[in-house]
Design a protein around this motif. Sequence first.
Motif, PDB file in Angstrom:
ATOM      1  N   GLY B 144       0.804  -1.214   0.106  1.00  0.00           N
ATOM      2  CA  GLY B 144      -0.086   0.050  -0.138  1.00  0.00           C
ATOM      3  C   GLY B 144       0.912   1.179  -0.127  1.00  0.00           C
ATOM      4  N   LEU B 145       1.956   1.234   0.668  1.00  0.00           N
ATOM      5  CA  LEU B 145       2.926   2.337   0.890  1.00  0.00           C
ATOM      6  C   LEU B 145       3.308   2.636  -0.429  1.00  0.00           C
ATOM      7  N   PHE B 146       3.982   1.649  -1.039  1.00  0.00           N
ATOM      8  CA  PHE B 146       4.455   1.549  -2.249  1.00  0.00           C
ATOM      9  C   PHE B 146       3.614   2.140  -3.420  1.00  0.00           C
ATOM     10  N   LEU B 147       2.503   1.823  -3.434  1.00  0.00           N
ATOM     11  CA  LEU B 147       1.386   1.979  -4.560  1.00  0.00           C
ATOM     12  C   LEU B 147       1.023   3.644  -4.287  1.00  0.00           C
ATOM     13  N   ALA B 148       1.012   4.009  -3.021  1.00  0.00           N
ATOM     14  CA  ALA B 148       0.609   5.395  -2.909  1.00  0.00           C
ATOM     15  C   ALA B 148       1.809   6.313  -3.451  1.00  0.00           C
ATOM     16  N   ALA B 149       3.082   5.902  -2.861  1.00  0.00           N
ATOM     17  CA  ALA B 149       4.109   6.560  -3.217  1.00  0.00           C
ATOM     18  C   ALA B 149       4.353   6.676  -4.808  1.00  0.00           C
ATOM     19  N   VAL B 150       3.964   5.470  -5.605  1.00  0.00           N
ATOM     20  CA  VAL B 150       4.080   5.572  -7.010  1.00  0.00           C
ATOM     21  C   VAL B 150       3.313   6.282  -7.617  1.00  0.00           C
ATOM     22  N   LEU B 151       2.048   6.396  -7.166  1.00  0.00           N
ATOM     23  CA  LEU B 151       1.038   7.424  -7.503  1.00  0.00           C
ATOM     24  C   LEU B 151       1.501   8.716  -7.483  1.00  0.00           C
ATOM     25  N   ILE B 152       1.735   9.221  -6.426  1.00  0.00           N
ATOM     26  CA  ILE B 152       2.330  10.629  -6.089  1.00  0.00           C
ATOM     27  C   ILE B 152       3.436  11.063  -6.969  1.00  0.00           C
ATOM     28  N   ILE B 153       4.318  10.360  -6.981  1.00  0.00           N
ATOM     29  CA  ILE B 153       6.004  10.550  -7.723  1.00  0.00           C
ATOM     30  C   ILE B 153       5.514  10.471  -9.321  1.00  0.00           C
ATOM     31  N   THR B 154       4.676   9.500  -9.653  1.00  0.00           N
ATOM     32  CA  THR B 154       4.722   9.511 -11.118  1.00  0.00           C
ATOM     33  C   THR B 154       3.973  10.641 -11.627  1.00  0.00           C
ATOM     34  N   TRP B 155       3.067  11.002 -10.664  1.00  0.00           N
ATOM     35  CA  TRP B 155       2.144  12.266 -11.147  1.00  0.00           C
ATOM     36  C   TRP B 155       2.971  13.374 -11.224  1.00  0.00           C
ATOM     37  N   LEU B 156       4.108  13.454 -10.046  1.00  0.00           N
ATOM     38  CA  LEU B 156       4.674  14.808 -10.116  1.00  0.00           C
ATOM     39  C   LEU B 156       5.795  14.744 -11.579  1.00  0.00           C
ATOM     40  N   LEU B 157       6.020  13.657 -11.516  1.00  0.00           N
ATOM     41  CA  LEU B 157       7.397  13.441 -12.671  1.00  0.00           C
ATOM     42  C   LEU B 157       6.618  14.022 -13.878  1.00  0.00           C
ATOM     43  N   VAL B 158       5.374  13.322 -14.113  1.00  0.00           N
ATOM     44  CA  VAL B 158       4.682  13.293 -15.418  1.00  0.00           C
ATOM     45  C   VAL B 158       4.484  15.025 -15.651  1.00  0.00           C
ATOM     46  N   GLU B 159       3.831  15.549 -14.672  1.00  0.00           N
ATOM     47  CA  GLU B 159       3.530  17.101 -14.837  1.00  0.00           C
ATOM     48  C   GLU B 159       4.707  17.818 -15.212  1.00  0.00           C
ATOM     49  N   PHE B 160       5.694  17.271 -14.256  1.00  0.00           N
ATOM     50  CA  PHE B 160       6.909  18.025 -14.328  1.00  0.00           C
ATOM     51  C   PHE B 160       7.568  18.190 -15.581  1.00  0.00           C
ATOM     52  N   TRP B 161       7.569  17.109 -16.293  1.00  0.00           N
ATOM     53  CA  TRP B 161       8.270  16.716 -17.655  1.00  0.00           C
ATOM     54  C   TRP B 161       7.222  17.436 -18.594  1.00  0.00           C
ATOM     55  N   ALA B 162       5.953  17.450 -18.646  1.00  0.00           N
ATOM     56  CA  ALA B 162       4.961  17.893 -19.461  1.00  0.00           C
ATOM     57  C   ALA B 162       5.124  19.415 -19.321  1.00  0.00           C
ATOM     58  N   TYR B 163       5.141  20.017 -18.324  1.00  0.00           N
ATOM     59  CA  TYR B 163       4.853  21.681 -18.270  1.00  0.00           C
ATOM     60  C   TYR B 163       5.957  22.126 -18.258  1.00  0.00           C
ATOM     61  N   ARG B 164       7.234  21.832 -17.360  1.00  0.00           N
ATOM     62  CA  ARG B 164       8.156  22.741 -17.241  1.00  0.00           C
ATOM     63  C   ARG B 164       9.528  22.141 -18.063  1.00  0.00           C
ATOM     64  N   ASN B 165       9.743  20.970 -17.609  1.00  0.00           N
ATOM     65  CA  ASN B 165      10.903  20.340 -18.152  1.00  0.00           C
ATOM     66  C   ASN B 165      12.127  21.217 -17.787  1.00  0.00           C
ATOM     67  N   GLU B 166      12.321  21.880 -16.641  1.00  0.00           N
ATOM     68  CA  GLU B 166      13.602  22.517 -16.310  1.00  0.00           C
ATOM     69  C   GLU B 166      13.471  22.529 -14.758  1.00  0.00           C
ATOM     70  N   LEU B 167      14.752  22.862 -14.349  1.00  0.00           N
ATOM     71  CA  LEU B 167      14.975  22.905 -12.840  1.00  0.00           C
ATOM     72  C   LEU B 167      15.545  23.945 -12.752  1.00  0.00           C
ATOM     73  N   ARG B 168      14.925  25.080 -12.058  1.00  0.00           N
ATOM     74  CA  ARG B 168      15.562  26.056 -11.736  1.00  0.00           C
ATOM     75  C   ARG B 168      16.238  26.518 -10.171  1.00  0.00           C
ATOM     76  N   SER B 169      15.299  25.704  -9.633  1.00  0.00           N
ATOM     77  CA  SER B 169      15.698  26.395  -8.129  1.00  0.00           C
ATOM     78  C   SER B 169      16.374  25.118  -7.396  1.00  0.00           C
ATOM     79  N   VAL B 170      17.395  25.397  -6.510  1.00  0.00           N
ATOM     80  CA  VAL B 170      17.930  24.248  -5.750  1.00  0.00           C
ATOM     81  C   VAL B 170      17.087  23.531  -4.638  1.00  0.00           C
ATOM     82  N   PRO B 171      15.996  24.171  -4.449  1.00  0.00           N
ATOM     83  CA  PRO B 171      15.260  23.050  -3.428  1.00  0.00           C
ATOM     84  C   PRO B 171      14.349  22.005  -4.335  1.00  0.00           C
ATOM     85  N   LEU B 172      14.282  22.479  -5.506  1.00  0.00           N
ATOM     86  CA  LEU B 172      13.515  21.603  -6.331  1.00  0.00           C
ATOM     87  C   LEU B 172      14.600  20.265  -6.800  1.00  0.00           C
TER      88      LEU B 172
END
Lengths: 207, 484, 241
Positions: B144-172
């Motif tokens: 369950g923990l794994f599933l939850a983590a995969v859901l969130i992280i995949t979403w973040l990565l996909v969003e990131f990839w699609a919209y910005r695809n760049e990393l500008r600030s250190v905390p990111l």
Amino acid sequence: MKRFTPYLLGVLGLFLLGWLGMVYYPYMAFAELRPDRDSTTNEVTPPGLPGTAVQGFRVYAANGCVECHSQYVRDKNEGADIDRKWGNRRTVARDYMNDGDVFLGSSRLGPDLTNVGARQKDAAWYYKLLYRPTSLNAESGMPAYPWLFIKRKIAGQPSADALQLAGEDAPPPGWEVVPNNDARELVGYLRALNRTYPLPEAPEPKE
Amino acid sequence: MINDTAAPLRAGRTLRLSQAAIAFYLLTGTAWLIIASLFWWLNTAQAFAPNARYAFAGVPWLTYGRVWPAFTNTFVFGWASLTGLGVALYFVSRLSRLSWRAGVMILTAGIIWNLSLVLGLWHVLGGGSTGRELLEINPSISFGLFLAAVLIITWLLVEFWAYRNELRSVPLWYLMAALLCFIWVFTTGQVIVNSWHTGGPTQPAIQSWYVNGLYQLWLVPLALGAAYILIPEGVQRPVYSLALARIGFWGYGAIAVWAGLFSFLGGPFPAWMQTVTIVANVLLILPVLALFANFHRTLNGRYGLAGPNLPLRFAVTGFFLFVAATFWSAFVSFRTVDFIFHFTLGMEARWTLLLAGFVSFTLIGSVYYVLPRLLDRGWLAPGMMRLQFWLASVGVGLLALDQVVGGLVQGYGLADAKIEFSAVVDIIRPFLLVRFVAVGMLFFSYLLFGLSVLLSMCFRYSERTRTTAEPVAPVETPAEVSVA
Amino acid sequence: MSLESSEPNRPYGPEPGHPLEPSPGMFPSEAGNGPVPSWFLGVFMVAVFWTGAYLFTYSGGFDSSVFDFKPKYGAAASGPAVPPDPKEVGRKLFSANCITCHQANGQGVAGQFPPLAGSEWVNSDATNRLIGIVLKGLQGPVQVKGQAYNNAMQAWEAQYTDQQFAAILTYIRSDWGNNAPPIPAEAVKQMREQLKDRKEQWTMAELLKMPAQDVAKNAAAPPAAGQAPAPAGNAPAPQTK
């Protein structure tokens, strides 16, 4: 650092490197371990564990004995383990190759149990320790595990493996305390903990 | 420039589901912190008096060996991971200006995570523990923990990839890396150790790598990401140096993956694995020095601001604890030192400084920072929050000191075969008592933390509730600020 | 790198310009151009040097079968395996096969199995007889240290190599207060050859008829390192060069 792709590859690459070194390589190297066969005496070491001992893993795990007891002996110049008679030599990877679960542990609130089966062979002693550690040592730092035992009315003959308890710990007259199945498996496991056999890569230290 | 009449919610701005979902992570995380520290406190009492009635001796589901995994699992997966995920979701979305969507998914993942943890806790206390550190929860539940983590992280990565695809600030950098590493570390531990059930020496080797990975590749980067926001924003200055930030980030990542065997030094593993672990622990000092230099120059002598500004205060104190933890791990990993401290209370000092210290402090600071911004809430009872800070600081300090000194005494006792083992157990009793007191302070501190979070949920943001926790730093004269 | 404040209807939290948001142009998590302090380079160089030296010294050559971290300099680390002590090999073999009758203390069993400790047969210079006994076995009454024993010992010749016989005999001639010279493998080989046609076990009378001869002393070479029995371990035995 602007683009995401090189960053991603960088992170994954660095991670992969460490993973290959610290996970994959040991995984492959330890899979190749074979028991040692002494070419003169045909003794095979390490010997496998008997069946009851394998069952005892589960009880040991469920009650968290690993939080207080370690199961490895360090080299003579890395600690006093050997001087404390916790083992005759350091333990090495091959010692654990037959174990389905390895409870190395990282705390010694209690003594090391690597070779406890070689020190204590008497099952009754273990039962007493697990039921009432304070009956062996009034100031014991070991918690009691009464749920591994059954307190019951003696029907007919007292059981052969009823605990010999005295004083406050003794059950009322006509009652007895006997180990349940979990306790038997656990003690089977503890008594099988004996890694005093020789291995070529871990010679006994000379005095 | 401070707008004294700030009206927090403009007409037409509504609370999105994704905001509520993130708040759910932070609130349940806080609840887990209190539960975890209660287990911890009980556990320290049991170590001091294993057969006392007040320590629940004889109660199977509250025996020492089940309370300890209950504590570590709720602390790491409940408090630190859940709150960390919430904080990461908030910061990643804000910094990368992603749209606030996927509320349903985030909330679902959060609920799955919490349910798995409750189930896992119940299973561990009921006697189903696997006995493997931080993998005690049965694999089918921790899926369950794994599933939850995969859901969130995949979403973040996909969003990131699609919209910005760049990393500008250190905390990111840190937050994204932490999320990636979590999946990898968690999968390695769960699959190789728990599901394939690798026995033999492979099991402890990979398990200890996994535990170290959870700490150093998941929780620490999360907290560092948060620190890179709290510290610069607290003093209203940009991060001092991009070059130092790069050294810190890449150096840390490259070295920390190799530090895996820490808890089994001196164990039945080939010499090279242990030596590599020692070297990695020592080398971690380098990136941490780079981080320190960067934060120090960013603060530019304005440490005084950490007084009134609570998020900054927690972040700065937490970071000093991180520096202490790094030097301590480097010191104890040397074989000559390890042979004294191994197996003793001293082994826990690293945990104390790193997890109860750095990670918890930074996450508490982040919650103090995020909640008002997320929900337009304000903080009340500043006195209570300061008391909370002092209880936590004194608690962690006392605990670490006690573990170091107690570990030294225990270690020298164990190293002398002429001293009976039971005598060693007796010598450390006083240290176990102090440990009990220190963890008690932490428990009350966390209780106050929970209380102030609860209180803040009842009060809308206003000028009065803001200044209590986080007055805005006066802006420095522009000449001093060098922004690229 | 200014904060994009033009996003429509920002749905969360305080707005730009709000006291909780950093002012535009001050979005601080993006880093400035501060230089790396020079002391850092120094520390870095020291660390690189130390890492190399430490890894080189304490890694046991990155060999997964090396557990002892202590540095091994020079040839000792990779030199030829030290041949095992024949007495030690003999002790192992003895405890695996002989102690059932002759006992761990070498005292045997009264009336049945003769003692080895202090035995005139074991310690005598008539090593041809001693070797003969273990090769071919012995049955019927024997007289040892003035006591009579009567049982039988099987022939062991098929069980062991010459080296192993040499190790066992050397061991029993050295333990329990015995102190006779070692038996080289050549002596065993010589006796094997000499007795190759004999099928039956010895009796004491027959043995005493064999002329006493110290084959151990006559054997060409004393036991040399290369001729020691196979080492205890899974590595192949170093053979005579």
